[in-house]
Write an enzyme that holds these catalytic residues in place. Structure first.
Site, mmCIF file in Angstrom:
data_model
loop_
_atom_site.group_PDB
_atom_site.id
_atom_site.type_symbol
_atom_site.label_atom_id
_atom_site.label_comp_id
_atom_site.label_asym_id
_atom_site.label_seq_id
_atom_site.Cartn_x
_atom_site.Cartn_y
_atom_site.Cartn_z
ATOM 1 C CG HIS A 116 -1.967 1.043 1.169
ATOM 2 N ND1 HIS A 116 -1.699 2.362 1.435
ATOM 3 C CD2 HIS A 116 -3.265 0.976 0.822
ATOM 4 C CE1 HIS A 116 -2.814 3.068 1.260
ATOM 5 N NE2 HIS A 116 -3.779 2.247 0.883
ATOM 6 C CD GLU A 170 -5.426 1.375 -3.009
ATOM 7 O OE1 GLU A 170 -6.609 1.473 -2.666
ATOM 8 O OE2 GLU A 170 -4.491 1.458 -2.207
HETATM 9 P P1 PGA Z 1 -9.714 5.827 0.252
HETATM 10 O O1 PGA Z 1 -8.487 4.841 0.546
HETATM 11 O O2 PGA Z 1 -10.851 4.952 -0.231
HETATM 12 O O3 PGA Z 1 -10.007 6.461 1.577
HETATM 13 O O4 PGA Z 1 -9.274 6.791 -0.785
HETATM 14 C C1 PGA Z 1 -8.222 3.756 -0.282
HETATM 15 C C2 PGA Z 1 -6.970 3.071 0.153
HETATM 16 O O5 PGA Z 1 -6.022 3.713 0.612
HETATM 17 O O6 PGA Z 1 -6.866 1.840 0.097
#
Ligand code: PGA
Length: 256
Positions: free
Chosen positions: A100, A175
């Site tokens: 992440h 992401e």
């Molecule tokens: P968010 O976070 O949905 O609050 O943007 C997603 C993540 O970091 O996995």
């Protein structure tokens, strides 16, 4: 059999121990009904390490899965504060998020370490949910696909060199760092371009590994209506929206 559509709930450090247990206790039945009513829906709750065994216990006889938010890249040894993959398996964890961007930024985790984490998970039959994504600066410099390739390469290499008779499957969550915790998301076209690059890379390097592609970053009831149309989408990784059961319910119900 149709592949499951994922909703991975990344609770980060938003809730304390008691709050995480209350959330599961309060929503246990409704969550099960939600999964039953929406075929092929797979909800994976990723609480903090300390809450993981209790959350797993509360959800034991349900159709809800549990996952961790990270893992050590080592099997055991002098690594103060780290958690090993065997322990995750012992407490019933089926999935684990790795790479992440908050781990990469705050804890300086490298692409190589993420690949080592993937190996630890595979050894213990835990499905890795690997996060990849570019920063705003990298996007502006036109480096998105290059960065994603760099993040994926060590993972593909370790998977293809792992000698295991067990089937290995991989979940990859795109992401974009700039979309996490904000209000902006990439366009459907931009995400599809990244998905195509990931698939292409996987097809060349790990052709026999089943792959599921998720999108994560500011997914909520409004943004998901467009995001849901993404070609080849296998689910969402949810941060803030996963803390509010009603929001989660609306997202799952709308997608179906
Ligand atoms: P968010 O976070 O949905 O609050 O943007 C997603 C993540 O970091 O996995």
């Amino acid at each position: 059999m149709q592949a499951p559509f994922f909703y991975v709930l990344n609770w980060k450090m938003y809730l304390n121990y008691q709050e995480q247990l209350h959330w599961c206790d309060n929503n246990r039945t409704a969550l099960q009904e939600l999964v039953q009513a929406n075929k092929n829906t797979r909800i994976v709750i990723c609480p903090s390490f300390v809450a993981l065994p209790s959350v797993h216990g509360l959800l034991m006889d349900t159709n809800i899965f549990t996952g961790a938010q990270t893992i050590s890249s080592h099997p055991s040894g002098p690594f103060t504060g780290q958690i090993d993959a065997q322990s995750l398996a012992d407490v019933g964890c089926a999935y684990c998020i790795v790479g992440h961007s908050e781990r990469r930024t705050e804890f300086h985790e490298t692409d190589t370490q993420v690949a080592e984490q993937v190996i630890q998970l595979i050894k213990h039959n835990i499905t890795p949910i690997v996060c990849v994504g570019e920063t705003k600066e990298q996007k502006e410099a036109g480096e998105t696909v290059t960065i994603i390739r760099e993040q994926l390469l060590p993972i593909a290499e370790v998977i293809s060199s792992t000698k295991t008779t067990k089937p290995v499957s991989l979940v990859i969550a795109y992401e974009p760092v700039w979309a996490i915790g904000g209000i902006t998301t990439p366009s459907k076209k931009e995400i599809e371009m990244v998905f195509a690059a990931i698939k292409n890379e996987a097809r060349n390097l790990i052709p026999t590994t089943p792959l599921t592609l998720l999108y994560g970053g500011s997914v909520d009831e409004t943004t998901m209506q467009e995001l849901y149309k993404i070609h080849d989408l296998g689910g969402f990784l949810l941060g803030r929206a996963s803390l509010d059961f009603q929001k989660l319910k609306n997202i799952v119900t709308w997608s179906k």
